[in-house]
Design a protein around this motif. Structure first.
Motif, mmCIF file in Angstrom:
data_model
loop_
_atom_site.group_PDB
_atom_site.id
_atom_site.type_symbol
_atom_site.label_atom_id
_atom_site.label_comp_id
_atom_site.label_asym_id
_atom_site.label_seq_id
_atom_site.Cartn_x
_atom_site.Cartn_y
_atom_site.Cartn_z
ATOM 1 N N CYS A 176 0.856 -1.185 0.000
ATOM 2 C CA CYS A 176 0.000 0.000 0.000
ATOM 3 C C CYS A 176 0.892 1.235 0.000
ATOM 4 O O CYS A 176 2.083 1.160 0.297
ATOM 5 C CB CYS A 176 -0.940 0.008 1.199
ATOM 6 S SG CYS A 176 -0.131 0.345 2.792
ATOM 7 N N LYS A 177 0.314 2.350 -0.351
ATOM 8 C CA LYS A 177 1.024 3.619 -0.277
ATOM 9 C C LYS A 177 1.031 4.110 1.171
ATOM 10 O O LYS A 177 0.111 3.833 1.930
ATOM 11 C CB LYS A 177 0.347 4.666 -1.168
ATOM 12 C CG LYS A 177 0.285 4.296 -2.636
ATOM 13 C CD LYS A 177 1.639 4.297 -3.283
ATOM 14 C CE LYS A 177 1.523 4.068 -4.790
ATOM 15 N NZ LYS A 177 2.860 4.022 -5.449
ATOM 16 N N SER A 178 2.067 4.827 1.536
ATOM 17 C CA SER A 178 2.132 5.357 2.904
ATOM 18 C C SER A 178 0.927 6.220 3.223
ATOM 19 O O SER A 178 0.380 6.167 4.328
ATOM 20 C CB SER A 178 3.424 6.170 3.088
ATOM 21 O OG SER A 178 4.564 5.352 2.948
ATOM 22 N N GLU A 179 0.465 6.988 2.221
ATOM 23 C CA GLU A 179 -0.672 7.876 2.471
ATOM 24 C C GLU A 179 -1.999 7.117 2.566
ATOM 25 O O GLU A 179 -3.024 7.700 2.952
ATOM 26 C CB GLU A 179 -0.766 8.958 1.391
ATOM 27 C CG GLU A 179 -0.865 8.426 -0.018
ATOM 28 C CD GLU A 179 0.490 8.353 -0.722
ATOM 29 O OE1 GLU A 179 0.509 8.464 -1.961
ATOM 30 O OE2 GLU A 179 1.507 8.200 -0.019
ATOM 31 N N ASP A 180 -1.986 5.828 2.197
ATOM 32 C CA ASP A 180 -3.200 5.020 2.340
ATOM 33 C C ASP A 180 -3.489 4.666 3.796
ATOM 34 O O ASP A 180 -4.601 4.244 4.129
ATOM 35 C CB ASP A 180 -3.077 3.708 1.544
ATOM 36 C CG ASP A 180 -3.099 3.941 0.039
ATOM 37 O OD1 ASP A 180 -3.590 5.000 -0.386
ATOM 38 O OD2 ASP A 180 -2.631 3.055 -0.705
ATOM 39 N N ILE A 181 -2.493 4.797 4.661
ATOM 40 C CA ILE A 181 -2.663 4.457 6.075
ATOM 41 C C ILE A 181 -3.300 5.659 6.789
ATOM 42 O O ILE A 181 -2.718 6.730 6.858
ATOM 43 C CB ILE A 181 -1.321 4.078 6.712
ATOM 44 C CG1 ILE A 181 -0.805 2.782 6.066
ATOM 45 C CG2 ILE A 181 -1.459 3.916 8.223
ATOM 46 C CD1 ILE A 181 0.543 2.331 6.578
ATOM 47 N N SER A 182 -4.506 5.426 7.313
ATOM 48 C CA SER A 182 -5.279 6.531 7.882
ATOM 49 C C SER A 182 -5.265 6.562 9.398
ATOM 50 O O SER A 182 -5.797 7.505 10.000
ATOM 51 C CB SER A 182 -6.737 6.446 7.404
ATOM 52 O OG SER A 182 -7.348 5.246 7.856
ATOM 53 N N GLY A 183 -4.680 5.556 10.030
ATOM 54 C CA GLY A 183 -4.663 5.551 11.489
ATOM 55 C C GLY A 183 -3.786 4.450 12.042
ATOM 56 O O GLY A 183 -3.570 3.426 11.390
ATOM 57 N N VAL A 184 -3.272 4.693 13.244
ATOM 58 C CA VAL A 184 -2.437 3.713 13.955
ATOM 59 C C VAL A 184 -3.180 3.309 15.225
ATOM 60 O O VAL A 184 -3.606 4.164 16.009
ATOM 61 C CB VAL A 184 -1.058 4.321 14.321
ATOM 62 C CG1 VAL A 184 -0.223 3.306 15.095
ATOM 63 C CG2 VAL A 184 -0.327 4.779 13.061
ATOM 64 N N ILE A 185 -3.342 2.000 15.427
ATOM 65 C CA ILE A 185 -4.036 1.525 16.614
ATOM 66 C C ILE A 185 -3.189 1.810 17.847
ATOM 67 O O ILE A 185 -2.016 1.445 17.915
ATOM 68 C CB ILE A 185 -4.320 0.009 16.517
ATOM 69 C CG1 ILE A 185 -5.231 -0.280 15.322
ATOM 70 C CG2 ILE A 185 -4.942 -0.501 17.817
ATOM 71 C CD1 ILE A 185 -6.584 0.385 15.386
ATOM 72 N N GLU A 186 -3.795 2.500 18.813
ATOM 73 C CA GLU A 186 -3.083 2.834 20.046
ATOM 74 C C GLU A 186 -2.900 1.570 20.896
ATOM 75 O O GLU A 186 -3.837 0.794 21.086
ATOM 76 C CB GLU A 186 -3.873 3.867 20.845
ATOM 77 C CG GLU A 186 -3.946 5.237 20.185
ATOM 78 C CD GLU A 186 -2.669 6.041 20.372
ATOM 79 O OE1 GLU A 186 -1.650 5.463 20.791
ATOM 80 O OE2 GLU A 186 -2.682 7.254 20.106
#
Length: 214
Positions: A176-186
């Motif tokens: 995936c593209k880096s910008e496709d990542i919309s959130g990081v699970i805390e």
């Protein structure tokens, strides 16, 4: 007579203070609500896990909190908006980033980070005790030949923790593209799952308010 006037004045002063306290308390509650709404809109979002691809780390129906502005790192569980199944984003684990190389051999994952000379076997304590990573056929134990992937800059190689039941970078999804990542699970939300899951079950009719599925 003076005492009576003083008493009346004191009563009025008390009433005024009480009214002022109520107003301040209401304003405080509104401020807290505004902060919560702002955080949920711009920083955090609730995520409902849909599927088995991240077992045993995550289970179907788990409710988690994703940070929408946090930079992701290798090993993070992330929400991938650019790749979807049935219209829903993916929830997977970042294995490698741009400049890294990944090798899957004999059921194990090896990582050569950008700038390093050699591959190192990836420590994956989140997998089941005999977790095997097959590639390219994720269910075929005969797929033991070494497969090396070089990750282009700006891309991410991701896997599900349930390696025999996960659509991820080994499949047609690819990187995936880096910008496709919309959130990081805390990480703290992983520990808070029992509470979030309980609340979600209690308020299931409005459970969609918890946010997106992944």
């Amino acid at each position: 007579m003076y005492k009576i006037r003083d008493s009346l004045a004191e009563e009025k002063a008390k009433e005024a203070r009480a009214d002022r306290n109520y107003i301040l308390f209401a304003a405080f509650l509104l401020l807290i609500l505004a902060v919560i709404v702002a955080l949920n809109t711009f920083v955090y979002t609730f995520v409902l896990v849909d599927g088995r691809s991240m077992m045993p780390t995550l289970s179907d129906g788990d409710v988690l909190v994703a940070n929408k502005i946090k930079d992701f790192e290798r090993g993070d569980i992330v929400i991938i908006e650019g790749k979807k199944i049935n219209g829903e984003p993916l929830i997977k684990r970042v294995i490698a980033v741009g400049g890294d190389s990944v090798k899957i051999e004999n059921g194990r994952v090896y990582l050569k980070k950008s700038g390093e000379a050699d591959f190192t076997e990836l420590e994956e304590p989140y997998l089941e005790s005999e977790g095997i990573t097959y590639y390219p056929d994720i269910t075929d134990p005969d797929c033991t030949e070494a497969q090396i992937r070089e990750i282009p800059e700006g891309e991410v190689f991701f896997l599900g923790d349930n390696r025999t039941d996960s659509s991820d970078s080994r499949s047609s999804f690819g990187n995936c593209k880096s910008e496709d990542i919309s959130g990081v699970i805390e990480n703290w939300s992983l520990s808070a799952r029992p509470f979030f899951n309980f609340i979600h079950r209690i308020f299931r009719p409005i459970g969609e308010l918890f946010g997106k599925k992944a």
